[in-house]
Scaffold this motif. Structure first.
Motif, PDB file in Angstrom:
ATOM      1  N   GLU A   1       0.817  -1.211   0.000  1.00  0.00           N
ATOM      2  CA  GLU A   1       0.000   0.000   0.000  1.00  0.00           C
ATOM      3  C   GLU A   1       0.853   1.265   0.000  1.00  0.00           C
ATOM      4  OE1 GLU A   1      -3.104  -0.138  -0.450  1.00  0.00           O
ATOM      5  OE2 GLU A   1      -3.814  -2.095   0.233  1.00  0.00           O
ATOM      6  N   TYR A   2       1.959   1.247   0.752  1.00  0.00           N
ATOM      7  CA  TYR A   2       2.857   2.401   0.762  1.00  0.00           C
ATOM      8  C   TYR A   2       4.228   2.005   1.286  1.00  0.00           C
ATOM      9  CZ  TYR A   2       1.933   2.818   5.824  1.00  0.00           C
ATOM     10  OH  TYR A   2       1.830   2.573   7.180  1.00  0.00           O
ATOM     11  N   LEU A   3       5.211   2.827   0.961  1.00  0.00           N
ATOM     12  CA  LEU A   3       6.542   2.734   1.551  1.00  0.00           C
ATOM     13  C   LEU A   3       7.046   4.158   1.710  1.00  0.00           C
ATOM     14  CD1 LEU A   3       9.358   0.244   0.969  1.00  0.00           C
ATOM     15  CD2 LEU A   3       9.877   2.677   0.847  1.00  0.00           C
ATOM     16  N   ASN A   4       7.293   4.568   2.943  1.00  0.00           N
ATOM     17  CA  ASN A   4       7.720   5.930   3.257  1.00  0.00           C
ATOM     18  C   ASN A   4       9.123   5.913   3.853  1.00  0.00           C
ATOM     19  OD1 ASN A   4       5.134   6.698   2.495  1.00  0.00           O
ATOM     20  ND2 ASN A   4       4.368   6.717   4.607  1.00  0.00           N
ATOM     21  N   ALA A   5      10.004   6.723   3.325  1.00  0.00           N
ATOM     22  CA  ALA A   5      11.361   6.823   3.846  1.00  0.00           C
ATOM     23  C   ALA A   5      11.555   8.187   4.486  1.00  0.00           C
ATOM     24  CB  ALA A   5      12.371   6.624   2.725  1.00  0.00           C
ATOM     25  N   SER A   6      12.189   8.211   5.639  1.00  0.00           N
ATOM     26  CA  SER A   6      12.499   9.465   6.321  1.00  0.00           C
ATOM     27  C   SER A   6      13.891   9.360   6.913  1.00  0.00           C
ATOM     28  CB  SER A   6      11.471   9.748   7.422  1.00  0.00           C
ATOM     29  OG  SER A   6      11.656   8.863   8.516  1.00  0.00           O
ATOM     30  N   GLU A   7      14.322  10.404   7.605  1.00  0.00           N
ATOM     31  CA  GLU A   7      15.643  10.393   8.223  1.00  0.00           C
ATOM     32  C   GLU A   7      15.719   9.426   9.397  1.00  0.00           C
ATOM     33  OE1 GLU A   7      16.045  13.996  11.092  1.00  0.00           O
ATOM     34  OE2 GLU A   7      14.831  14.679   9.419  1.00  0.00           O
ATOM     35  N   ASP A   8      14.567   9.012   9.934  1.00  0.00           N
ATOM     36  CA  ASP A   8      14.556   8.157  11.123  1.00  0.00           C
ATOM     37  C   ASP A   8      14.258   6.699  10.824  1.00  0.00           C
ATOM     38  OD1 ASP A   8      15.005  10.345  12.894  1.00  0.00           O
ATOM     39  OD2 ASP A   8      12.899  10.903  12.662  1.00  0.00           O
ATOM     40  N   SER A   9      13.462   6.430   9.792  1.00  0.00           N
ATOM     41  CA  SER A   9      13.033   5.055   9.553  1.00  0.00           C
ATOM     42  C   SER A   9      12.500   4.899   8.136  1.00  0.00           C
ATOM     43  CB  SER A   9      11.947   4.651  10.565  1.00  0.00           C
ATOM     44  OG  SER A   9      10.772   5.426  10.359  1.00  0.00           O
ATOM     45  N   THR A  10      12.244   3.648   7.781  1.00  0.00           N
ATOM     46  CA  THR A  10      11.598   3.295   6.521  1.00  0.00           C
ATOM     47  C   THR A  10      10.367   2.469   6.872  1.00  0.00           C
ATOM     48  OG1 THR A  10      13.777   3.195   5.479  1.00  0.00           O
ATOM     49  CG2 THR A  10      11.927   2.229   4.271  1.00  0.00           C
ATOM     50  N   GLU A  11       9.202   2.934   6.472  1.00  0.00           N
ATOM     51  CA  GLU A  11       7.949   2.307   6.872  1.00  0.00           C
ATOM     52  C   GLU A  11       7.197   1.779   5.649  1.00  0.00           C
ATOM     53  OE1 GLU A  11       5.913   5.413   8.893  1.00  0.00           O
ATOM     54  OE2 GLU A  11       7.215   5.370  10.653  1.00  0.00           O
ATOM     55  N   PHE A  12       6.552   0.634   5.830  1.00  0.00           N
ATOM     56  CA  PHE A  12       5.729   0.105   4.742  1.00  0.00           C
ATOM     57  C   PHE A  12       4.509  -0.595   5.322  1.00  0.00           C
ATOM     58  CE2 PHE A  12       8.649  -3.338   5.811  1.00  0.00           C
ATOM     59  CZ  PHE A  12       7.848  -4.477   5.794  1.00  0.00           C
ATOM     60  N   MET A  13       3.502  -0.762   4.446  1.00  0.00           N
ATOM     61  CA  MET A  13       2.296  -1.495   4.849  1.00  0.00           C
ATOM     62  C   MET A  13       1.881  -2.425   3.713  1.00  0.00           C
ATOM     63  SD  MET A  13      -1.351  -1.768   4.864  1.00  0.00           S
ATOM     64  CE  MET A  13      -2.337  -0.270   4.884  1.00  0.00           C
ATOM     65  N   ILE A  14       1.667  -3.687   4.050  1.00  0.00           N
ATOM     66  CA  ILE A  14       1.206  -4.693   3.095  1.00  0.00           C
ATOM     67  C   ILE A  14      -0.145  -5.210   3.551  1.00  0.00           C
ATOM     68  CG2 ILE A  14       1.626  -7.007   2.167  1.00  0.00           C
ATOM     69  CD1 ILE A  14       4.585  -6.402   2.208  1.00  0.00           C
ATOM     70  N   SER A  15      -1.123  -5.161   2.649  1.00  0.00           N
ATOM     71  CA  SER A  15      -2.445  -5.712   2.954  1.00  0.00           C
ATOM     72  C   SER A  15      -2.587  -7.083   2.308  1.00  0.00           C
ATOM     73  CB  SER A  15      -3.549  -4.775   2.456  1.00  0.00           C
ATOM     74  OG  SER A  15      -3.516  -4.666   1.042  1.00  0.00           O
ATOM     75  N   ARG A  16      -3.431  -7.912   2.919  1.00  0.00           N
ATOM     76  CA  ARG A  16      -3.695  -9.260   2.419  1.00  0.00           C
ATOM     77  C   ARG A  16      -5.213  -9.418   2.319  1.00  0.00           C
ATOM     78  NH1 ARG A  16      -0.079 -12.010   7.214  1.00  0.00           N
ATOM     79  NH2 ARG A  16       1.853 -10.871   6.833  1.00  0.00           N
ATOM     80  N   LYS A  17      -5.717  -9.346   1.125  1.00  0.00           N
ATOM     81  CA  LYS A  17      -7.164  -9.363   0.887  1.00  0.00           C
ATOM     82  C   LYS A  17      -7.624 -10.790   0.613  1.00  0.00           C
ATOM     83  CE  LYS A  17     -10.647  -6.958  -1.909  1.00  0.00           C
ATOM     84  NZ  LYS A  17     -10.816  -5.991  -3.022  1.00  0.00           N
ATOM     85  N   LEU A  18      -8.564 -11.275   1.436  1.00  0.00           N
ATOM     86  CA  LEU A  18      -9.073 -12.636   1.296  1.00  0.00           C
ATOM     87  C   LEU A  18     -10.145 -12.694   0.217  1.00  0.00           C
ATOM     88  CD1 LEU A  18      -9.416 -13.541   5.080  1.00  0.00           C
ATOM     89  CD2 LEU A  18      -7.520 -14.068   3.553  1.00  0.00           C
ATOM     90  N   PRO A  19     -10.300 -13.847  -0.436  1.00  0.00           N
ATOM     91  CA  PRO A  19     -11.354 -13.968  -1.452  1.00  0.00           C
ATOM     92  C   PRO A  19     -12.737 -13.870  -0.830  1.00  0.00           C
ATOM     93  CG  PRO A  19     -10.358 -16.107  -1.000  1.00  0.00           C
ATOM     94  CD  PRO A  19      -9.520 -15.088  -0.274  1.00  0.00           C
ATOM     95  N   ALA A  20     -13.700 -13.375  -1.608  1.00  0.00           N
ATOM     96  CA  ALA A  20     -15.069 -13.227  -1.114  1.00  0.00           C
ATOM     97  C   ALA A  20     -15.680 -14.583  -0.786  1.00  0.00           C
ATOM     98  CB  ALA A  20     -15.919 -12.491  -2.147  1.00  0.00           C
ATOM     99  N   ASN A  21     -15.320 -15.598  -1.559  1.00  0.00           N
ATOM    100  CA  ASN A  21     -15.832 -16.956  -1.343  1.00  0.00           C
ATOM    101  C   ASN A  21     -14.799 -17.743  -0.537  1.00  0.00           C
ATOM    102  OD1 ASN A  21     -16.913 -19.509  -1.397  1.00  0.00           O
ATOM    103  ND2 ASN A  21     -16.970 -19.692  -3.627  1.00  0.00           N
ATOM    104  N   PRO A  22     -15.139 -18.177   0.684  1.00  0.00           N
ATOM    105  CA  PRO A  22     -14.174 -18.929   1.508  1.00  0.00           C
ATOM    106  C   PRO A  22     -13.613 -20.158   0.815  1.00  0.00           C
ATOM    107  CG  PRO A  22     -16.079 -18.281   2.813  1.00  0.00           C
ATOM    108  CD  PRO A  22     -16.413 -17.953   1.387  1.00  0.00           C
ATOM    109  N   ALA A  23     -14.383 -20.756  -0.098  1.00  0.00           N
ATOM    110  CA  ALA A  23     -13.931 -21.954  -0.789  1.00  0.00           C
ATOM    111  C   ALA A  23     -12.764 -21.664  -1.725  1.00  0.00           C
ATOM    112  CB  ALA A  23     -15.084 -22.568  -1.584  1.00  0.00           C
TER     113      ALA A  23
END
Length: 287
Positions: free
Chosen positions: A69-91
């Motif tokens: 979803e994003y990756l942000n770099a700054s002088e203090d850290s590098t941050e990222f977020m990964i989402s995991r979207k499940l299928p609408a049908n459990p099967a």
């Protein structure tokens, strides 16, 4: 939340175990998105230019959609977020992959071979704008170093103590006397070995220098203790000092010890790590 979605997420949590193993790859679904970059000035000359990157880079595996979803770099850290979207049908959700994504963790490495230490992380259940349910993982690692050309986020599973009943399980212990003769090889079981290259003593701390070959170095240097006259001393800090030709040299800091103390290095036998190459995500930095 719909009952069906609750059932899927509950099953995912029940099936989950540790933090990481690879199944069949789904490379045909791997997208090659180009980054959208917002650049800002960075105060730290050791870090790359500060920026925000929101590419929505996607990978698919076993019915699950993974998005950077994003990756942000700054002088203090590098941050990222990964989402995991499940299928609408459990099967449509592969049960084995369901278990593996619950066990997943991430290694962050740049084009110079530098592995970034984790600073913090969080995650949880997430509802997407279209009403679908899934999970998201947010993590912060060290600030970028030495102007890398790109950064790769490598999901992995496994890499745990052979006895997982508790972090301090004696069955997985490996104790090695520190006799002043270095380098000293220490076997960690199926994951490999580490080499103690030296020990430095001062009035306020004891520094143990360790070298590890390969990208499992962060895992292998997590869970190391110094034992002084039979007393376990916890690590106070860990720093990666160099990365050259695939060998990573760390300094592990412990409390100061007595001059005549009997010292041992305590670590654990560990299981191998499996990197999920089909889910790797690489960010190319602006120049």
């Amino acid at each position: 939340m719909k009952k069906a979605a609750l059932a899927v997420l509950s099953a995912a949590i029940v099936l989950g175990g540790a933090l990481t193993t690879a199944g069949p790859y789904a490379s045909a679904h791997q997208a090659k998105a180009q980054p959208a970059v917002t650049i800002a000035a960075a105060k730290d000359t050791n870090a790359a230019s500060a920026f925000q990157w929101a590419p929505s880079l996607k990978k698919h595996w076993g019915g699950v959609e993974f998005t950077l979803e994003y990756l942000n770099a700054s002088e203090d850290s590098t941050e990222f977020m990964i989402s995991r979207k499940l299928p609408a049908n459990p099967a449509d959700l592969d049960p084995e992959i369901d278990r593996k994504i619950m066990d997943m963790d991430y290694l962050v490495i740049d084009s110079n071979g530098w592995i970034y230490e984790r600073q913090s992380g969080s995650g949880g259940i997430f509802e997407f704008p279209d009403g679908a349910w899934g999970m998201r993982h947010e993590e912060a690692v060290e600030a970028l170093k030495n102007q890398p050309q790109e950064l790769t986020i490598k999901p992995y599973i496994d890499g745990y103590y052979e006895d997982t009943t508790t972090m301090f399980a004696d069955k997985a212990d490996v104790k090695t006397p520190l006799n002043g003769i270095y380098p000293l090889q220490v076997d960690q079981g199926k994951i490999g070995s580490i080499s103690v290259t030296g020990v430095d003593f001062s009035e306020d701390k004891t520094v143990v220098r360790v070298a590890v070959a390969g990208e499992t170095a962060p895992m292998q240097t997590t869970g190391i203790w110094l034992v002084e006259n039979g007393k376990r001393l916890d690590e106070l800090g860990k720093k990666l000092k160099s990365a050259e030709d695939g060998v990573y040299e760390y300094e592990l800091e412990f409390p100061a010890v007595g001059k005549n103390a009997s010292l041992e290095l305590l670590t654990k036998r560990m299981t191998p790590v499996t990197f999920l190459d089909n889910l790797e995500m690489t960010v190319q930095f602006p120049r």
